[in-house]
Design a protein around this motif. Sequence first.
Motif, PDB file in Angstrom:
ATOM      1  N   LEU A 213       0.814  -1.216   0.000  1.00 33.56           N
ATOM      2  CA  LEU A 213       0.000   0.000   0.000  1.00 33.56           C
ATOM      3  C   LEU A 213       0.850   1.270   0.000  1.00 33.56           C
ATOM      4  O   LEU A 213       0.455   2.280  -0.602  1.00 33.56           O
ATOM      5  N   TYR A 214       1.996   1.232   0.674  1.00 34.20           N
ATOM      6  CA  TYR A 214       2.767   2.459   0.868  1.00 34.20           C
ATOM      7  C   TYR A 214       4.196   2.380   0.331  1.00 34.20           C
ATOM      8  O   TYR A 214       4.996   3.269   0.611  1.00 34.20           O
ATOM      9  N   GLY A 215       4.519   1.338  -0.401  1.00 33.32           N
ATOM     10  CA  GLY A 215       5.805   1.259  -1.056  1.00 33.32           C
ATOM     11  C   GLY A 215       6.974   1.196  -0.090  1.00 33.32           C
ATOM     12  O   GLY A 215       6.946   0.457   0.900  1.00 33.32           O
ATOM     13  N   ALA A 216       8.001   2.018  -0.369  1.00 34.48           N
ATOM     14  CA  ALA A 216       9.220   1.999   0.433  1.00 34.48           C
ATOM     15  C   ALA A 216       8.941   2.392   1.881  1.00 34.48           C
ATOM     16  O   ALA A 216       9.532   1.835   2.814  1.00 34.48           O
ATOM     17  N   ASP A 217       8.043   3.361   2.094  1.00 34.50           N
ATOM     18  CA  ASP A 217       7.704   3.758   3.462  1.00 34.50           C
ATOM     19  C   ASP A 217       7.029   2.613   4.214  1.00 34.50           C
ATOM     20  O   ASP A 217       7.271   2.410   5.405  1.00 34.50           O
ATOM     21  N   GLY A 218       6.176   1.867   3.510  1.00 32.27           N
ATOM     22  CA  GLY A 218       5.518   0.721   4.137  1.00 32.27           C
ATOM     23  C   GLY A 218       6.502  -0.372   4.497  1.00 32.27           C
ATOM     24  O   GLY A 218       6.396  -0.986   5.566  1.00 32.27           O
ATOM     25  N   ALA A 219       7.464  -0.610   3.617  1.00 33.37           N
ATOM     26  CA  ALA A 219       8.493  -1.619   3.906  1.00 33.37           C
ATOM     27  C   ALA A 219       9.344  -1.195   5.103  1.00 33.37           C
ATOM     28  O   ALA A 219       9.706  -2.012   5.951  1.00 33.37           O
ATOM     29  N   LYS A 220       9.657   0.101   5.171  1.00 35.79           N
ATOM     30  CA  LYS A 220      10.431   0.603   6.307  1.00 35.79           C
ATOM     31  C   LYS A 220       9.636   0.451   7.595  1.00 35.79           C
ATOM     32  O   LYS A 220      10.193   0.091   8.644  1.00 35.79           O
ATOM     33  N   LEU A 221       8.325   0.699   7.520  1.00 33.28           N
ATOM     34  CA  LEU A 221       7.470   0.515   8.687  1.00 33.28           C
ATOM     35  C   LEU A 221       7.499  -0.931   9.160  1.00 33.28           C
ATOM     36  O   LEU A 221       7.603  -1.207  10.365  1.00 33.28           O
ATOM     37  N   GLN A 222       7.406  -1.878   8.241  1.00 29.12           N
ATOM     38  CA  GLN A 222       7.456  -3.289   8.605  1.00 29.12           C
ATOM     39  C   GLN A 222       8.780  -3.629   9.290  1.00 29.12           C
ATOM     40  O   GLN A 222       8.802  -4.340  10.306  1.00 29.12           O
ATOM     41  N   GLN A 223       9.883  -3.123   8.747  1.00 24.25           N
ATOM     42  CA  GLN A 223      11.196  -3.393   9.341  1.00 24.25           C
ATOM     43  C   GLN A 223      11.299  -2.787  10.738  1.00 24.25           C
ATOM     44  O   GLN A 223      11.840  -3.404  11.654  1.00 24.25           O
ATOM     45  N   ASP A 224      10.770  -1.566  10.888  1.00 30.75           N
ATOM     46  CA  ASP A 224      10.817  -0.901  12.192  1.00 30.75           C
ATOM     47  C   ASP A 224      10.032  -1.689  13.234  1.00 30.75           C
ATOM     48  O   ASP A 224      10.491  -1.889  14.363  1.00 30.75           O
ATOM     49  N   ILE A 225       8.824  -2.123  12.859  1.00 26.53           N
ATOM     50  CA  ILE A 225       7.984  -2.867  13.796  1.00 26.53           C
ATOM     51  C   ILE A 225       8.647  -4.179  14.196  1.00 26.53           C
ATOM     52  O   ILE A 225       8.683  -4.546  15.368  1.00 26.53           O
ATOM     53  N   GLN A 226       9.205  -4.897  13.206  1.00 25.16           N
ATOM     54  CA  GLN A 226       9.839  -6.177  13.513  1.00 25.16           C
ATOM     55  C   GLN A 226      11.045  -5.984  14.421  1.00 25.16           C
ATOM     56  O   GLN A 226      11.251  -6.762  15.363  1.00 25.16           O
ATOM     57  N   ALA A 227      11.833  -4.939  14.178  1.00 21.27           N
ATOM     58  CA  ALA A 227      13.000  -4.685  15.031  1.00 21.27           C
ATOM     59  C   ALA A 227      12.559  -4.326  16.449  1.00 21.27           C
ATOM     60  O   ALA A 227      13.176  -4.759  17.427  1.00 21.27           O
ATOM     61  N   TRP A 228      11.506  -3.535  16.579  1.00 19.15           N
ATOM     62  CA  TRP A 228      10.984  -3.176  17.901  1.00 19.15           C
ATOM     63  C   TRP A 228      10.502  -4.423  18.642  1.00 19.15           C
ATOM     64  O   TRP A 228      10.787  -4.605  19.832  1.00 19.15           O
ATOM     65  N   VAL A 229       9.771  -5.291  17.933  1.00 18.77           N
ATOM     66  CA  VAL A 229       9.281  -6.543  18.518  1.00 18.77           C
ATOM     67  C   VAL A 229      10.454  -7.409  18.954  1.00 18.77           C
ATOM     68  O   VAL A 229      10.433  -8.014  20.039  1.00 18.77           O
ATOM     69  N   ASP A 230      11.494  -7.476  18.139  1.00 16.33           N
ATOM     70  CA  ASP A 230      12.682  -8.256  18.505  1.00 16.33           C
ATOM     71  C   ASP A 230      13.312  -7.719  19.793  1.00 16.33           C
ATOM     72  O   ASP A 230      13.803  -8.496  20.623  1.00 16.33           O
ATOM     73  N   GLY A 231      13.313  -6.396  19.951  1.00 18.68           N
ATOM     74  CA  GLY A 231      13.850  -5.808  21.167  1.00 18.68           C
ATOM     75  C   GLY A 231      13.039  -6.173  22.394  1.00 18.68           C
ATOM     76  O   GLY A 231      13.594  -6.473  23.458  1.00 18.68           O
ATOM     77  N   VAL A 232      11.713  -6.165  22.267  1.00 20.65           N
ATOM     78  CA  VAL A 232      10.845  -6.563  23.377  1.00 20.65           C
ATOM     79  C   VAL A 232      11.124  -8.004  23.770  1.00 20.65           C
ATOM     80  O   VAL A 232      11.285  -8.334  24.953  1.00 20.65           O
ATOM     81  N   ASN A 233      11.192  -8.882  22.777  1.00 25.17           N
ATOM     82  CA  ASN A 233      11.412 -10.306  23.062  1.00 25.17           C
ATOM     83  C   ASN A 233      12.793 -10.565  23.636  1.00 25.17           C
ATOM     84  O   ASN A 233      12.977 -11.457  24.472  1.00 25.17           O
ATOM     85  N   ASN A 234      13.785  -9.769  23.219  1.00 27.12           N
ATOM     86  CA  ASN A 234      15.115  -9.919  23.792  1.00 27.12           C
ATOM     87  C   ASN A 234      15.097  -9.612  25.279  1.00 27.12           C
ATOM     88  O   ASN A 234      15.716 -10.326  26.075  1.00 27.12           O
ATOM     89  N   TYR A 235      14.360  -8.584  25.650  1.00 26.23           N
ATOM     90  CA  TYR A 235      14.258  -8.270  27.080  1.00 26.23           C
ATOM     91  C   TYR A 235      13.530  -9.383  27.827  1.00 26.23           C
ATOM     92  O   TYR A 235      13.958  -9.805  28.909  1.00 26.23           O
ATOM     93  N   ILE A 236      12.438  -9.876  27.286  1.00 26.83           N
ATOM     94  CA  ILE A 236      11.680 -10.951  27.932  1.00 26.83           C
ATOM     95  C   ILE A 236      12.568 -12.173  28.162  1.00 26.83           C
ATOM     96  O   ILE A 236      12.509 -12.824  29.213  1.00 26.83           O
ATOM     97  N   ASN A 237      13.419 -12.465  27.187  1.00 19.22           N
ATOM     98  CA  ASN A 237      14.264 -13.660  27.273  1.00 19.22           C
ATOM     99  C   ASN A 237      15.449 -13.495  28.219  1.00 19.22           C
ATOM    100  O   ASN A 237      16.081 -14.492  28.600  1.00 19.22           O
ATOM    101  N   THR A 238      15.776 -12.252  28.577  1.00 22.10           N
ATOM    102  CA  THR A 238      16.965 -12.025  29.396  1.00 22.10           C
ATOM    103  C   THR A 238      16.661 -11.424  30.762  1.00 22.10           C
ATOM    104  O   THR A 238      17.582 -11.265  31.572  1.00 22.10           O
ATOM    105  N   VAL A 239      15.405 -11.126  31.065  1.00 19.64           N
ATOM    106  CA  VAL A 239      15.085 -10.417  32.303  1.00 19.64           C
ATOM    107  C   VAL A 239      15.268 -11.294  33.538  1.00 19.64           C
ATOM    108  O   VAL A 239      15.479 -10.801  34.647  1.00 19.64           O
TER     109      VAL A 239
END
Length: 368
Positions: A213-239
């Motif tokens: 729907l949003y081209g390059a901006d949409g792809a960047k949004l997907q990458q940002d969300i996935q990286a943020w989610v990875d950060g949350v899970n990293n904390y959960i796994n190490t807390v």
Amino acid sequence: MPRPALRTRLRTTIAAVGITAVLAALPTPTQATPEAALATPTDYCVGQCRDILPPGQNGNATFTDLLAFKAFGIRPAHFSDTVKPYQDLVWNSQGITDDGLAPYYDDSSFGVKPDDVASTVHPRADVTIVRDKSRGIPHITGTTRQGVMFGSGYAGAQDRLFVMDVFRHLGRGQLTPFAGGAAANRAFEQEFWRTAPYTEADLQRQYDDADELYGADGAKLQQDIQAWVDGVNNYINTVGIAYPGEYVALGLDWPTQPWKVTDVVATAAVVAGIFGTGGGSEVASALALLEAQAKYGVAQGTKVWESFRSQNDPEASTTVHNGTSFPDGTTGPNPAGRALPDRGSVTPEPEVIDQTVNKTAAAKWSAP
């Protein structure tokens, strides 16, 4: 001209995680390390940015912290240290000037002064999180954009993991089986479910379709969300054992379920519901206009409707910058926003509430 490193100063909020961020271009190989950049940061705010987050940056309390509060009234560090300046602002807001903001708002400039560093962590190689002693605020510096997003998710989970968990359940209409079946919980989740009754497939599709729907901006949004989610899970796994005490108090299993990209979409639906209220009741307003026109005629019915609709209050305070105000809801021709439903074509979705389904789901409903 060397390009600055990615840098963000993170303030987490009750709606999962709120980010005050500057995402600049990637650094050149000769640029200073994130730690050096934090020591002498470029102040893009020019000393003019301030914020306040009541009651405090930290929203995490272990079970030991909860017991300490119950027994001695002791709160965790940075749990309530901005309550006083925020409440003092209520009594001193009249006549306040730019020079008088410091006692009520925190400095939002980037970077941490050397004598104010409380901790420094590297949850992965391309990100550094430095928390200040003053408020416990995480200042996130990354050598990549994805590193900054990963660090934002990690720091957000440190400060607000249980609240984030509440909101991802609330966005799915599952607050009652998660946090209990109190009347307020049931009403809360029903309110938001009516606003955004997304299935799991709906949530996933909103993420998957972003690049189409949003081209390059949409792809960047997907990458940002996935990286943020990875950060949350990293904390959960190490807390380890220092996870939020609410899980113990409510008898919930730990570790909590891993974060998914759909959790971000579900939480965003809650935030949109809070601030947008499902579109600002535009459909109900349109139906009222149609009924008024049917009863009194188009011209007179429109006048009747206009007497009830929300408009700018000429006596209300407005934001002014350099002598220019920013009014909301200005009137004028707007063909794109004038579509109306056919009279009689809108019917409410039936809501079915069954509080006897089972012990773990005190309230469920469905919309056919």
